[in-house]
Scaffold this motif. Structure first.
Motif: not given
Length: 220
Positions: A41, A44-45, A99, A174, A176
């Motif tokens: 992901t 987002h990371r 994601e 999502t 993550f």
């Protein structure tokens, strides 16, 4: 004997791998929560890494706590919030594209991004939650699957039955990352007395949120 040992070694390697993951440490009033961010992901990371490096989260509150469900934080309005002020609407001027995938799920300790009710399921730029969850039966999971069309793998079912989570959120938000230590701290936070808006009556700060250099986690 050598051949047998080699086969055992190859089997172990096929079942596990040392993976480099980004490690995040949240220091709270109750102790530290350590998490790893998933590489599958990346948006987002990378967004969380960016905000952490900017020290965006330092001084924000865990503004929403629901036993058996989640703790939530990251509202920028919480930094200067007065007692009793309703929180949860603060955000930045962008969203993160969803994601969502079948691999990452809302098991106990999962890290996920909050969002408003938008059709693309795009995430908030800054508000996140950590799953506390509860345990479910196969019958419970079958009902959820029928309701939202989400199929649970054998591993996911076992996790929801033995460790717990919030499976009704799968496919909608999502996930993550994952808490790797400090769920005892999460449990203390979620147990705090709360008001009608689920805000803890006692402020619970993210004193600091920091990135630890790429860390090795054994992934099975």
């Amino acid at each position: 004997m050598k051949k047998a040992a080699l086969l055992v070694t190859l089997l172990i390697l096929s079942l596990s791998v040392w993976a480099q993951k980004t490690k995040v440490v949240i220091t709270t009033d109750y102790g530290k929560i350590t998490m790893m961010l998933y590489d599958n992901t990346p948006q987002h990371r990378d967004n969380m890494i960016k905000l952490i490096k900017e020290k965006f989260y330092d001084g924000t509150l865990f503004h929403r706590v629901i036993p058996g469900f989640v703790i939530q934080g990251g509202d920028p309005d919480s930094k200067k919030a007065v007692p009793g002020q309703a929180l949860g609407e603060g955000d930045l001027k962008y969203k993160i594209p969803a994601e969502i995938n079948d691999e990452d799920f809302h098991q106990r300790g999962a890290l996920a991004m909050a969002r408003d009710e938008n059709p693309d399921k795009a995430s908030s730029a800054c508000q996140f939650y950590i799953v506390v969850g509860k345990k479910y039966t196969d019958a419970d999971l079958d009902k959820i699957s029928q309701r939202n069309g989400r199929k649970f793998s054998t591993t996911q079912r076992e996790m929801y039955k033995t460790e717990g989570g919030t499976p009704n959120l799968d496919g909608r938000y999502t996930v993550f990352g994952m808490v790797t230590s400090g769920m005892d701290v999460v449990d203390k936070i979620v147990a705090e007395p709360r008001d009608s808006n689920d805000r803890p009556k006692k402020d619970i700060h993210m004193i600091s949120v920091r990135i630890v250099k790429k860390h090795k986690f054994l992934i099975f």
